[in-house]
Write a protein that holds these residues in place. Structure first.
Motif, PDB file in Angstrom:
ATOM      1  N   PHE A  30      43.595  66.383   8.679  1.00 58.71           N
ATOM      2  CA  PHE A  30      43.748  65.403   9.749  1.00 58.71           C
ATOM      3  C   PHE A  30      42.398  65.120  10.394  1.00 58.71           C
ATOM      4  CE2 PHE A  30      47.812  67.739   9.576  1.00 58.71           C
ATOM      5  CZ  PHE A  30      48.680  66.684   9.335  1.00 58.71           C
ATOM      6  N   VAL A  38      44.712  56.508  17.655  1.00 56.36           N
ATOM      7  CA  VAL A  38      46.138  56.157  17.553  1.00 56.36           C
ATOM      8  C   VAL A  38      46.835  56.344  18.910  1.00 56.36           C
ATOM      9  CG1 VAL A  38      48.351  56.802  16.500  1.00 56.36           C
ATOM     10  CG2 VAL A  38      46.294  56.661  15.084  1.00 56.36           C
ATOM     11  N   GLU A  84      45.847  66.676  14.238  1.00 58.98           N
ATOM     12  CA  GLU A  84      46.980  65.898  13.710  1.00 58.98           C
ATOM     13  C   GLU A  84      47.517  64.858  14.684  1.00 58.98           C
ATOM     14  OE1 GLU A  84      50.984  67.205  13.298  1.00 58.98           O
ATOM     15  OE2 GLU A  84      50.566  69.174  14.142  1.00 58.98           O
ATOM     16  N   ASN A  85      47.309  65.075  15.996  1.00 58.23           N
ATOM     17  CA  ASN A  85      47.934  64.149  16.936  1.00 58.23           C
ATOM     18  C   ASN A  85      47.038  63.752  18.117  1.00 58.23           C
ATOM     19  OD1 ASN A  85      47.990  66.493  18.471  1.00 58.23           O
ATOM     20  ND2 ASN A  85      50.170  66.884  18.092  1.00 58.23           N
ATOM     21  N   ALA A  87      46.054  65.485  20.536  1.00 55.39           N
ATOM     22  CA  ALA A  87      46.367  66.169  21.798  1.00 55.39           C
ATOM     23  C   ALA A  87      45.253  67.138  22.161  1.00 55.39           C
ATOM     24  CB  ALA A  87      47.691  66.917  21.679  1.00 55.39           C
ATOM     25  N   LEU A 136      47.657  67.030  26.229  1.00 59.97           N
ATOM     26  CA  LEU A 136      47.540  65.658  26.706  1.00 59.97           C
ATOM     27  C   LEU A 136      47.021  64.796  25.558  1.00 59.97           C
ATOM     28  CD1 LEU A 136      46.066  64.454  30.064  1.00 59.97           C
ATOM     29  CD2 LEU A 136      45.173  63.508  27.944  1.00 59.97           C
ATOM     30  N   ALA A 137      47.733  63.735  25.240  1.00 60.11           N
ATOM     31  CA  ALA A 137      47.337  62.868  24.128  1.00 60.11           C
ATOM     32  C   ALA A 137      47.240  61.430  24.606  1.00 60.11           C
ATOM     33  CB  ALA A 137      48.347  62.977  22.976  1.00 60.11           C
ATOM     34  N   GLY A 138      46.053  61.038  24.985  1.00 55.78           N
ATOM     35  CA  GLY A 138      45.832  59.639  25.370  1.00 55.78           C
ATOM     36  C   GLY A 138      46.144  59.349  26.818  1.00 55.78           C
ATOM     37  N   PRO A 139      45.984  58.086  27.213  1.00 55.74           N
ATOM     38  CA  PRO A 139      46.291  57.687  28.589  1.00 55.74           C
ATOM     39  C   PRO A 139      47.796  57.559  28.792  1.00 55.74           C
ATOM     40  CG  PRO A 139      45.606  55.784  27.305  1.00 55.74           C
ATOM     41  CD  PRO A 139      45.490  56.970  26.392  1.00 55.74           C
ATOM     42  N   SER A 140      48.209  57.515  30.047  1.00 53.27           N
ATOM     43  CA  SER A 140      49.611  57.321  30.403  1.00 53.27           C
ATOM     44  C   SER A 140      50.098  55.993  29.829  1.00 53.27           C
ATOM     45  CB  SER A 140      49.700  57.310  31.941  1.00 53.27           C
ATOM     46  OG  SER A 140      50.899  56.742  32.373  1.00 53.27           O
ATOM     47  N   LYS A 141      51.307  55.990  29.262  1.00 56.08           N
ATOM     48  CA  LYS A 141      51.797  54.745  28.667  1.00 56.08           C
ATOM     49  C   LYS A 141      53.303  54.619  28.782  1.00 56.08           C
ATOM     50  CE  LYS A 141      49.750  56.237  24.660  1.00 56.08           C
ATOM     51  NZ  LYS A 141      49.605  57.694  24.668  1.00 56.08           N
ATOM     52  N   ILE A 151      49.575  50.335  28.835  1.00 54.95           N
ATOM     53  CA  ILE A 151      48.784  51.537  29.141  1.00 54.95           C
ATOM     54  C   ILE A 151      48.629  51.638  30.655  1.00 54.95           C
ATOM     55  CG2 ILE A 151      46.521  52.644  28.828  1.00 54.95           C
ATOM     56  CD1 ILE A 151      47.960  52.422  26.200  1.00 54.95           C
TER      57      ILE A 151
END
Lengths: 165, 447
Positions: A30, A38, A84-85, A87, A136-141, A151
């Protein structure tokens, strides 16, 4: 009889079924950066970060989460990332307050270690060493209105990640 | 209360909207396919998750006690509730002790199951749902129509109108970005002001006494970390044995639910923060009854991803409200009759038994088989609709009497128009074929 005793009594005993043990056979090829994109995060170099958020700062530990309500840009250190994700594992020790990565408008996280999968992540974590931690994976959505991705629901409006070696 | 078929009839009256609903959920199903196929080990992960859950259910009592002991040692107060009334009374007691009249709540299907909001409202306490979709349906005094996408039955025009009425956004504005921003500002005020926060629980780990809450919006965390009191409500089946098991479930959950790699926030609550009170309410409400029945026990493995909703040809074309239960779709149809057989006797029939639900289930629940088991139980208990009961008896009689079968066939071929009336529900949306003049038997004997 208390509810506890009543419930435990009703559960009773059942035929033994073995726990399958640790999961074997997880893929490992990954790309952390690709996963970050993503999940809606931006990956920048330390130099680019200076240009993007020159006024960013770190905040001291506080007992008062409300005092962070006006924080525009928060910089914190992640413990490690999951390829992989996308996070990133964060613990309360590394943040001013548990609410900090949620209540700030924009979030910057430094990461210097990457593991391939969630299995490797929990192996890396071992036992619990913090009162509160999160992936935590990315901004709040949200996509609650007609499945249109927006977003910046309640938490940070953007996530910028700096991978430092 | 309308039955599933009656409520669906109203839903599909708007053909354009029905098509939109169908296609939107199929799009989510397609995203799930894409996210799962990236992992060559997907099927092994499903099997693994299923085995962990089988093991957990076989040892549920000891794992609950282990979880309780660890959580208490971590400073969390643990409560047990045998039914919805006890659950609501416990939650109310905690809020009353705090003296609060306003609280924020993130998504929790369990509190919907217990009708907690109504109960607290009667006691003078206002609950503000903070998940965007849930806030939208709360404004509209509706129930969520989907456990992951609560407002999926609505169009952006509907949301725009609702926000115009409740939040004063400009009339006619239906831009999702703009409306989400309006909700962000509105709810931020509540997050900052609320002293009590209620959240659901996705997983509770017996080994460590911690619990994990997954959201994309960050609403559970905004509420819980700012409040003086955090109440987490969970069904007793949410327990998993080990921390490492979370890896398996977190890999499956978001991919199955929305096709995401993982939810934005997977928060691990282990101890209350300094000065905070943290409570966990463990609810039975019929779960031990389900556990005791080998036919239906498996349904307790559910991790509430809603993949079975998105794939179901009946759910996609009938909408969540037609199921008149907090958890709709195929999984809701096998959970609800356990709570109230009579009131939910229509739900196991709201299916084609095509089996797609079982194929996508990340913990391999045999959903379509359980739907079929419930049909048999409901028929045996005399709870199926009278017309179905009589129809089945009549069919059994005809099929076991060859002479009557042949005579009946001859009559129906001659007067097939008799079937094409409003009395036959199958005729309502279908063109029935004209029956051939001769039966198969006649034709075969002549050859």
């Amino acid at each position: 009889m208390s509810a506890r005793e009543e419930i435990l009594g009703k559960i009773g005993s059942h035929d033994a079924v073995k726990h399958p043990g640790a999961f074997q056979g997880a893929s490992s090829d990954f790309d952390f950066k690709a996963s970050l994109e993503v999940v809606g995060a931006r990956v920048v170099s330390p130099e680019e970060l200076e240009v993007l958020f020159p006024g960013r700062r770190r905040y001291d530990k506080t007992m008062d989460g409300l005092s962070l309500a006006d924080v525009e840009v928060l910089e914190i250190d992640g413990e490690f990332g999951v390829a992989e994700n996308g996070a990133i594992w964060l613990t309360e020790e590394a943040m001013p307050h548990r609410v900090a990565p949620f209540i700030c408008q924009h979030l910057v996280i430094n990461v210097s270690e990457i593991v391939p999968t969630m299995h490797a992540a929990y192996e890396r974590l071992g036992g619990v060493n913090s009162g509160f931690g999160l992936f935590l994976a990315g901004p709040s959505k949200t996509a609650d209105i007609e499945q249109s991705l927006v977003i910046g629901a309640h938490g940070a409006r953007s996530l910028t990640v700096v991978i430092r070696s | 209360m309308l039955s599933h078929a009656e409520a669906s009839e109203k839903f599909i009256a708007d053909a354009e909207r029905t098509d939109w609903h169908d296609e939107t959920l199929w799009f989510v199903r397609a995203k799930r396919d894409k996210a799962s196929k990236v992992l060559p080990e997907w099927e092994a992960l499903r099997e693994h998750a299923s085995q962990i859950k089988d093991h957990t259910l076989a040892n549920l009592g000891s794992y609950l006690q282990a979880f309780e002991a660890k959580a208490q040692a971590n400073g969390i107060k643990v409560h047990w509730a045998k039914d919805a009334a006890e659950h609501n009374a416990i939650v109310h007691g905690i809020i009353a002790a705090q003296g609060s009249q306003l609280l924020v709540k993130s998504k929790s299907m369990l509190t919907e199951e217990c009708h907690l909001n109504d109960y607290l409202a009667k006691n003078g306490i206002e609950v503000v749902d903070t998940d965007l979709g849930e806030r939208i349906v709360q404004f509209r005094k509706e129930a969520p129509s989907h456990i992951v996408l609560p407002a999926i039955h609505l169009k952006k025009e509907d949301v725009g109108e609702t926000f115009y009425q409740h939040l004063g956004t400009p009339k006619g504005n239906k831009d999702p970005q703009f409306l989400t921003e309006a909700a962000r500002q509105h709810l931020r005020g509540h997050f900052l002001a609320s002293e009590v926060a209620i959240t659901g629980v996705n997983f509770a780990v017996a080994e460590t006494g911690e619990f994990v809450v997954c959201t994309n919006e960050g609403n559970a965390d905004m509420g819980a970390h700012l409040a003086k009191v955090h109440i987490a409500c969970m069904g007793i089946e949410k327990i998993i044995p080990k921390r490492a098991d979370l890896a398996v479930f977190l890999r499956l959950l978001a991919r199955s639910a929305t096709g995401q790699l993982i939810t934005t926030y997977s928060s691990h609550f282990h101890k209350p923060r300094e000065g905070q009170e943290m409570h966990i309410v463990l609810l039975d409400n019929g779960r031990t009854r389900q556990l005791a029945d080998p036919k239906y026990k498996n349904s307790l493995k559910c991790i509430r991803c809603a993949a079975c909703f998105n794939t179901c040809p009946v759910y996609r074309r009938s909408g969540g409200h037609s199921y008149h239960q907090p958890v709709a779709g195929p999984i809701g149809s096998i959970l609800a009759p356990n709570i109230d057989k009579k009131a939910n006797a229509d739900l196991p029939f709201a299916s084609t038994l095509c089996g797609s639900c079982s194929n996508v289930c990340p913990v391999k629940i045999n959903i379509h088989e359980q739907l079929w088991f419930w049909r048999q139980d409901l028929m045996a208990a005399g709870l199926a609709p009278v017309s179905k009961f009589i129809g089945m008896k009549l069919m059994a009689f005809v099929l076991t009497h060859p002479l009557i079968y042949r005579m009946g066939g001859a009559v129906m071929r001659r007067f097939s128009r008799l079937l094409n009336t409003r009395l036959n529900p199958w005729y309502k949306q279908r063109e029935m074929p004209i029956a051939p003049k001769a039966s198969f038997q006649d034709w075969y004997q002549k050859r």
